[in-house]
Design an enzyme around this catalytic site. Sequence first.
Site, PDB file in Angstrom:
ATOM      1  N   GLY A   1       9.943  -4.386   5.942  1.00 44.88           N
ATOM      2  CA  GLY A   1       9.126  -4.775   5.307  1.00 44.88           C
ATOM      3  C   GLY A   1       9.238  -4.643   3.731  1.00 44.88           C
ATOM      4  N   HIS A   2      10.510  -3.994   3.459  1.00 48.32           N
ATOM      5  CA  HIS A   2      11.507  -3.941   2.228  1.00 48.32           C
ATOM      6  C   HIS A   2      11.643  -5.006   2.288  1.00 48.32           C
ATOM      7  CE1 HIS A   2      10.697   0.563   2.178  1.00 48.32           C
ATOM      8  NE2 HIS A   2      10.625  -0.413   0.788  1.00 48.32           N
TER       9      HIS A   2
ATOM     10  N   MET B   1      11.544   2.426  -2.832  1.00 49.80           N
ATOM     11  CA  MET B   1      12.216   3.957  -3.361  1.00 49.80           C
ATOM     12  C   MET B   1      13.015   4.235  -1.914  1.00 49.80           C
ATOM     13  SD  MET B   1       8.475   6.634  -4.854  1.00 49.80           S
ATOM     14  CE  MET B   1       7.747   6.318  -2.881  1.00 49.80           C
TER      15      MET B   1
END
Length: 298
Positions: free
Chosen positions: A54-55, A48
């Site tokens: 983390g992504h 999103m």
Amino acid sequence: MPEVIRHIAAMRTRLAQVRHLEMLKTAPSRSRLGNSLKASGIGFVPTMGALHAGHGALMDAARSECDVVVASVFVNPTQFNNKEDYERYGRNLDADVAFCGIHGVNVVFAPEVEEMYPANRDVFVEIPGVSEGLCGAFRPGHFRGVATVVTKLFNIVQPDIAYFGEKDAQQLAVIRRLVAGLNMPITIVGVPTVRDSDGLALSSRNERLTREDRQRAPLLYRALEAARREIENGVTDAGRIRARGLEVLAQEPSIRVEYFEVVDAESMQPVTRVAGRVCIAAAIWLDGVRLIDNVVSS
Ligand code: AMP
């Protein structure tokens, strides 16, 4: 070997495999089809936006395993049960595209809401059981929105492998159920949670914490770890394991606990006694900011 000859040689190998005709009465497993007819072609990372390390870990995993990496950036309205939360969600597409480039993404898919949800074409995907407890109990319709948008994205991108964070354990369980339940030919890979040095799981929502709350927030992970240690020490009573986690969280009165549960790691259903692999999952509020995290016992 010149490129064109290599290509033809690869085609021949594939044809030889296809010519060996088999009659199947049951659906073949994904890995069997994937190994024989396809390379690990398209890797997909749905997000999103408001991207962080983390992504980045998901993208790096896709980069190392796939020929082509596609990431989507789409703040999905149907998974928000709170309009204000949806509107306040961080949006900075230019920064996100640059971030994707650094992590080796080949294609960023960033559709408008109208592209994903054209008027008068309402179709929703609902997954009972696994969607119901934990976040599902406090965010009605959330996992219906997640399952719907992920199905749409899978149909558009047609990935071979899709990457999801273990940080959102229930979401990962929902996606695994979705793919298995609808026979989608996609391998789902869970990527371990990336944390700050003090243990706080990276999240787009951390940006909204005040300085004081940012200092309090790592207590969530400490509580989960304390609960996990109970299991390592031989405690099997879920009530006692929960109580230990809640005791740690109680050290900080400004933390409001939404849930702190011990659930089966696959079905996400509560357990009263730990017998196999369990997930300890929690959601807390700090001054209007909701944080979730989980740990899995081995
Ligand atoms: P979001 O943009 O928050 O919807 O997250 C997109 C994907 O990134 C989901 O699969 C998340 O589980 C994953 N993700 C978010 N935060 C982390 C993290 N700290 N570590 C690993 N994966 C994460």
